[in-house]
Scaffold this active site. Structure first.
Site, PDB file in Angstrom:
ATOM      1  N   TYR A 138       0.824  -1.213   0.000  1.00 24.27           N
ATOM      2  CA  TYR A 138       0.000   0.000   0.000  1.00 24.27           C
ATOM      3  C   TYR A 138       0.858   1.263   0.000  1.00 24.27           C
ATOM      4  CZ  TYR A 138      -4.763  -1.761   0.776  1.00 24.27           C
ATOM      5  OH  TYR A 138      -6.001  -2.330   0.644  1.00 24.27           O
ATOM      6  N   LYS A 188       2.817 -15.435   2.482  1.00 23.01           N
ATOM      7  CA  LYS A 188       2.990 -16.125   1.202  1.00 23.01           C
ATOM      8  C   LYS A 188       4.487 -16.402   1.062  1.00 23.01           C
ATOM      9  CE  LYS A 188       1.488 -17.656  -2.791  1.00 23.01           C
ATOM     10  NZ  LYS A 188       0.615 -18.849  -2.930  1.00 23.01           N
ATOM     11  N   ASP A 220      -3.360 -18.147   0.308  1.00 25.46           N
ATOM     12  CA  ASP A 220      -4.363 -18.804  -0.547  1.00 25.46           C
ATOM     13  C   ASP A 220      -5.104 -19.876   0.248  1.00 25.46           C
ATOM     14  OD1 ASP A 220      -1.939 -20.183  -0.429  1.00 25.46           O
ATOM     15  OD2 ASP A 220      -1.980 -20.840  -2.519  1.00 25.46           O
ATOM     16  N   ASP A 244      -6.634  -6.801   4.042  1.00 25.85           N
ATOM     17  CA  ASP A 244      -7.738  -6.119   3.355  1.00 25.85           C
ATOM     18  C   ASP A 244      -8.671  -7.158   2.746  1.00 25.85           C
ATOM     19  OD1 ASP A 244      -9.194  -3.988   2.097  1.00 25.85           O
ATOM     20  OD2 ASP A 244      -8.128  -4.442   0.230  1.00 25.85           O
ATOM     21  N   ASP A 248     -12.605  -8.714   4.283  1.00 20.33           N
ATOM     22  CA  ASP A 248     -13.882  -8.679   3.545  1.00 20.33           C
ATOM     23  C   ASP A 248     -14.469 -10.086   3.464  1.00 20.33           C
ATOM     24  OD1 ASP A 248     -13.729  -5.940   3.057  1.00 20.33           O
ATOM     25  OD2 ASP A 248     -14.271  -6.142   0.941  1.00 20.33           O
TER      26      ASP A 248
HETATM   27  C1  IPM Z   1     -10.511  -0.945   3.827  1.00 18.10           C
HETATM   28  C2  IPM Z   1     -10.712  -0.328   2.479  1.00 18.10           C
HETATM   29  C3  IPM Z   1      -9.539   0.602   2.191  1.00 18.10           C
HETATM   30  C4  IPM Z   1      -8.293  -0.252   2.149  1.00 18.10           C
HETATM   31  C5  IPM Z   1      -9.673   1.456   0.912  1.00 18.10           C
HETATM   32  C6  IPM Z   1     -10.952   2.270   0.921  1.00 18.10           C
HETATM   33  C7  IPM Z   1      -8.483   2.337   0.696  1.00 18.10           C
HETATM   34  O1  IPM Z   1     -10.870  -1.314   1.517  1.00 18.10           O
HETATM   35  O2  IPM Z   1     -10.431  -0.196   4.821  1.00 18.10           O
HETATM   36  O3  IPM Z   1     -10.465  -2.177   3.904  1.00 18.10           O
HETATM   37  O4  IPM Z   1      -7.975  -0.861   1.115  1.00 18.10           O
HETATM   38  O5  IPM Z   1      -7.611  -0.316   3.174  1.00 18.10           O
HETATM   39 MG    MG Z   2     -11.017  -3.268   2.274  1.00 27.61          MG
END
Ligand code: IPM
Ligand code: MG
Length: 359
Positions: A138, A188, A220, A244, A248
């Protein structure tokens, strides 16, 4: 105690307004803090031309904690990268050194049917993802898109120092001590040197925590294990990009079927007590202003703030229990609605949380 309130874009203002109502209610109970609004993201671009303006930098630097709604929207996607709302968020994480991102994925029994996985796979699920937040690909340099040999190439740099890895590993081991004392580190290392170092430093750090069981998993496989048998995990510690993605995925285990990630809060900490608290979901511009947004992740983020920055465990638990009761009573916003439940809007579900906090 000073709390910066950054509503942001899309549904941000609606959901943050509800968290503010909860905090105001606690004020009349005797908790003392000031709430100060500021601009971050697209709304800041519209007002000042920058996603993280100077006034907001000063506000968050002075604050003990920051509550954020969400940033971003399709109207900003065409802007040059440094002016996009996401850069405001990334800039704030970096400026405040918020390297430790805690993302709990907890299944509320009332929502077990809303998971895309079978209820018996997710029943009792309680995972904490500890995501490193200020390093990795990042922020690594060099980065860019340039012409080489007559064509464009895009490149980024995955980089971690041992100090960065060590401090996030410490956070993971310490929080594991307050849970089931198991840490799974995700990397990884079979391909990437950067994550070989990650594994080595996590192993070295673990020597200080003989009472915590450490395991390792390739990313993975971790993505697969999260849907195969998610309850094997207690604390997962990983880098910025893997975290990240996996967070999710973990959020979908809890309320997947309805497509909602409106239940999951997060805390981003600097290793002292300062923190940024935000729901893990985005700004959902498609439902903004329609009284459809689920404010519970933001309200639960405020509870995390009371726990981690202000050390008010009892008050945090009071909010979390109120949210549990609201679900048990059948209140549902559109995103978690199931037939037979009470369909309510953004403010109405917060009314129910407030009512349960008082009772
Ligand atoms: C998160 C989001 C952010 C990230 C984006 C909006 C920059 O996806 O907080 O998970 O990738 O960290
Ligand atoms: Mg995110």
């Amino acid at each position: 105690m000073k709390i910066a309130i950054l509503a942001g874009d899309g549904i941000g203002p609606e959901i943050v307004a509800q968290a503010v109502r909860i905090l105001e209610a606690l004020k009349s109970d005797g908790l003392k803090f000031e709430l100060e609004p500021g601009l971050l993201g697209g709304c800041a671009v519209d007002a000042t031309g920058e996603p993280f303006p100077e006034a907001t930098r000063r506000l968050v630097a002075d604050a003990d904690a920051v509550i954020l709604g969400a940033v971003g929207g399709p109207q900003y996607d065409m802007l040059p990268r440094q002016l996009r709302p996401e850069q405001g968020l990334l800039g704030m994480r970096k400026m405040l050194c918020l390297f430790a991102n805690l993302r709990p994925a907890v299944l509320y029994p009332e929502l077990a049917n809303a998971s895309t996985l079978k209820p018996e796979i997710v029943a009792g699920l309680d995972i904490l993802i500890v995501r490193e937040l200020t390093g990795d690909i990042y922020f690594g340099e060099p980065r860019g898109i340039e012409r080489r040999d007559g064509q464009r190439v895009g490149f980024n740099t995955m980089i971690y120092s041992e100090a960065e890895i060590g401090r996030i590993a410490h956070v993971a081991f310490r929080v594991a001590r307050k849970r089931n004392r198991r840490v799974c580190s995700v990397d990884k290392m079979n391909v990437l040197e950067c994550t070989q170092l990650w594994r080595d430093v996590v192993v070295e750090t673990s020597k200080e925590y003989p009472d915590v069981e450490l395991s390792h998993m390739l990313v993975d496989n971790a993505a697969m294990q999260l849907v195969r048998n998610p309850r094997q995990f207690d604390v997962i510690v990983t880098g910025n990009m893997f975290g990240d993605i996996l967070s999710d995925e973990a959020s979908m285990l809890t309320v997947g079927l309805t497509g909602s990630i409106g239940m999951l809060p997060s805390a981003s900490l600097d290793g002292r007590n300062k923190g940024l608290y935000e729901p893990i979901h985005g700004s959902a511009p498609d439902i903004a202003g329609k009284d459809l947004a689920n404010p519970l992740a933001t309200i639960l983020s405020a509870a995390m703030m009371l726990r981690y920055t202000f050390d008010q465990e009892a008050v945090a638990a009071r909010i979390e229990n109120a949210v549990k009761n609201v679900l048990a009573q059948g209140y549902r916003t559109e995103d978690i609605y199931e037939p037979g439940m009470k369909r309510v809007g953004t403010a109405e579900i917060s009314d129910a949380v407030l009512a349960n906090m008082c009772s």
